[in-house]
Write a protein that holds these residues in place. Structure first.
Motif, short mmCIF file in Angstrom:
data_model
loop_
_atom_site.label_atom_id
_atom_site.label_comp_id
_atom_site.label_asym_id
_atom_site.label_seq_id
_atom_site.Cartn_x
_atom_site.Cartn_y
_atom_site.Cartn_z
N MET A 60 0.84 -1.20 0.00
CA MET A 60 0.00 0.00 0.00
C MET A 60 0.87 1.25 0.00
O MET A 60 0.61 2.20 -0.75
CB MET A 60 -0.92 0.02 1.22
CG MET A 60 -2.08 -0.92 1.15
SD MET A 60 -3.34 -0.61 2.42
CE MET A 60 -2.42 -0.61 3.94
N VAL A 61 1.91 1.26 0.83
CA VAL A 61 2.81 2.42 0.90
C VAL A 61 3.47 2.64 -0.46
O VAL A 61 3.54 3.76 -0.96
CB VAL A 61 3.85 2.25 2.02
CG1 VAL A 61 4.92 3.34 1.94
CG2 VAL A 61 3.17 2.26 3.38
N ALA A 62 3.94 1.57 -1.09
CA ALA A 62 4.57 1.68 -2.40
C ALA A 62 3.59 2.24 -3.44
O ALA A 62 3.94 3.13 -4.22
CB ALA A 62 5.11 0.33 -2.85
N ASP A 63 2.37 1.72 -3.45
CA ASP A 63 1.37 2.17 -4.42
C ASP A 63 1.00 3.64 -4.24
O ASP A 63 0.80 4.36 -5.21
CB ASP A 63 0.10 1.32 -4.31
CG ASP A 63 0.26 -0.08 -4.88
OD1 ASP A 63 1.29 -0.36 -5.53
OD2 ASP A 63 -0.66 -0.90 -4.67
N VAL A 64 0.93 4.08 -2.99
CA VAL A 64 0.48 5.44 -2.70
C VAL A 64 1.62 6.45 -2.73
O VAL A 64 1.45 7.58 -3.18
CB VAL A 64 -0.25 5.48 -1.34
CG1 VAL A 64 -0.61 6.89 -0.93
CG2 VAL A 64 -1.51 4.62 -1.39
N CYS A 65 2.80 6.06 -2.24
CA CYS A 65 3.92 6.99 -2.10
C CYS A 65 4.95 6.90 -3.22
O CYS A 65 5.82 7.77 -3.32
CB CYS A 65 4.63 6.77 -0.77
SG CYS A 65 3.59 7.15 0.65
N GLY A 66 4.88 5.84 -4.02
CA GLY A 66 5.85 5.71 -5.10
C GLY A 66 7.24 5.33 -4.64
O GLY A 66 8.21 5.54 -5.35
N THR A 67 7.35 4.78 -3.43
CA THR A 67 8.63 4.32 -2.91
C THR A 67 8.55 2.83 -2.66
O THR A 67 7.47 2.25 -2.68
CB THR A 67 8.99 5.03 -1.59
OG1 THR A 67 7.96 4.75 -0.64
CG2 THR A 67 9.13 6.52 -1.78
N ASN A 68 9.68 2.20 -2.42
CA ASN A 68 9.72 0.77 -2.15
C ASN A 68 10.27 0.57 -0.75
O ASN A 68 11.49 0.66 -0.54
CB ASN A 68 10.61 0.08 -3.19
CG ASN A 68 10.66 -1.42 -2.99
OD1 ASN A 68 10.52 -1.93 -1.87
ND2 ASN A 68 10.86 -2.14 -4.07
N PRO A 69 9.40 0.34 0.25
CA PRO A 69 9.88 0.20 1.62
C PRO A 69 10.93 -0.89 1.80
O PRO A 69 11.84 -0.75 2.61
CB PRO A 69 8.61 -0.13 2.41
CG PRO A 69 7.51 0.47 1.60
CD PRO A 69 7.94 0.29 0.17
N HIS A 70 10.86 -1.98 1.04
CA HIS A 70 11.85 -3.05 1.16
C HIS A 70 13.22 -2.58 0.66
O HIS A 70 14.24 -2.84 1.31
CB HIS A 70 11.39 -4.31 0.40
CG HIS A 70 10.20 -4.93 1.01
ND1 HIS A 70 10.29 -5.84 2.03
CD2 HIS A 70 8.87 -4.76 0.78
CE1 HIS A 70 9.08 -6.22 2.41
NE2 HIS A 70 8.21 -5.58 1.66
N LEU A 71 13.25 -1.89 -0.46
CA LEU A 71 14.51 -1.34 -0.97
C LEU A 71 15.03 -0.27 -0.02
O LEU A 71 16.23 -0.22 0.28
CB LEU A 71 14.32 -0.76 -2.37
CG LEU A 71 15.53 -0.06 -2.98
CD1 LEU A 71 16.72 -1.02 -3.10
CD2 LEU A 71 15.17 0.54 -4.33
N ASP A 72 14.14 0.59 0.48
CA ASP A 72 14.55 1.65 1.40
C ASP A 72 15.22 1.06 2.64
O ASP A 72 16.25 1.57 3.12
CB ASP A 72 13.36 2.51 1.83
CG ASP A 72 12.83 3.37 0.69
OD1 ASP A 72 13.49 3.47 -0.36
OD2 ASP A 72 11.73 3.94 0.87
N ALA A 73 14.66 -0.03 3.19
CA ALA A 73 15.24 -0.67 4.38
C ALA A 73 16.64 -1.19 4.07
O ALA A 73 17.56 -1.07 4.90
CB ALA A 73 14.34 -1.80 4.86
N LYS A 74 16.84 -1.75 2.89
CA LYS A 74 18.16 -2.27 2.51
C LYS A 74 19.16 -1.12 2.34
O LYS A 74 20.31 -1.23 2.77
CB LYS A 74 18.04 -3.09 1.23
CG LYS A 74 17.28 -4.39 1.46
CD LYS A 74 16.97 -5.10 0.17
CE LYS A 74 16.10 -6.32 0.48
NZ LYS A 74 15.40 -6.83 -0.66
N LEU A 75 18.71 -0.03 1.72
CA LEU A 75 19.60 1.12 1.54
C LEU A 75 20.00 1.71 2.90
O LEU A 75 21.16 2.07 3.11
CB LEU A 75 18.93 2.18 0.67
CG LEU A 75 18.72 1.77 -0.79
CD1 LEU A 75 17.89 2.82 -1.53
CD2 LEU A 75 20.04 1.53 -1.49
N LEU A 76 19.04 1.80 3.83
CA LEU A 76 19.36 2.29 5.17
C LEU A 76 20.39 1.40 5.85
O LEU A 76 21.31 1.89 6.51
CB LEU A 76 18.09 2.37 6.02
CG LEU A 76 17.17 3.55 5.78
CD1 LEU A 76 15.86 3.38 6.54
CD2 LEU A 76 17.85 4.86 6.16
N ALA A 77 20.23 0.08 5.68
CA ALA A 77 21.18 -0.86 6.30
C ALA A 77 22.58 -0.68 5.75
O ALA A 77 23.57 -0.93 6.44
CB ALA A 77 20.70 -2.30 6.08
#
Length: 145
Positions: A60-77
């Motif tokens: 839902m977050v990806a569809d609405v915000c245009g971001t990928n939470p799974h990719l974002d978590a990996k980039l943060l790591a």
């Protein structure tokens, strides 16, 4: 459903509540699945986990915000900067999830209404098929779709 329609002051109060809790437990970086209830006495945190949320919330977050939470978590790591998404930047202005659970344990005989839902533009993702054995709902792992 996401996003939740809140008055700006309530939204800021929720963010401040989550920030206080994450600061108190020393959580500084990474995904933090935080569930908050709005009560008569203000927001109250009921769950904090150092993980992404389950049951299609990330979708839902990806569809609405245009971001990928799974990719974002990996980039943060990896120590890379990540800009949070904003509702309205994705493919839809809002999204909702309904999780399907069996009425009782046993053999799943059918899931009705999928073609009708899809004709309305609803994406249906079954997790079980007719003939599968399904369990009584003890937690979210018993979902069939």
């Amino acid at each position: 459903s996401f996003p939740v329609a809140l008055e700006p002051a309530v939204h800021q109060e929720l963010l401040a509540c989550v920030d206080r809790v994450l600061t108190a437990i020393g959580y500084r970086q990474g995904p933090a699945h935080t569930e908050v209830m709005l009560t008569a006495d203000g927001p109250r945190v009921v769950e904090v986990n150092p993980r992404l949320p389950a049951h299609m919330i990330s979708t839902m977050v990806a569809d609405v915000c245009g971001t990928n939470p799974h990719l974002d978590a990996k980039l943060l790591a990896l120590g890379m900067p990540v800009a949070p998404g904003t509702p309205g930047q994705g493919r839809t202005g809002g999204a909702a999830v309904v999780v399907l659970f069996p009425d009782r344990p046993g053999e799943l005989t059918a899931i009705h209404g999928i073609p009708e839902a899809e004709a309305l533009g609803v994406r249906v993702i079954p997790h079980a098929a007719p003939g599968d054995t399904v369990a009584t709902r003890l937690d979210n792992s018993a979902s069939v779709g």
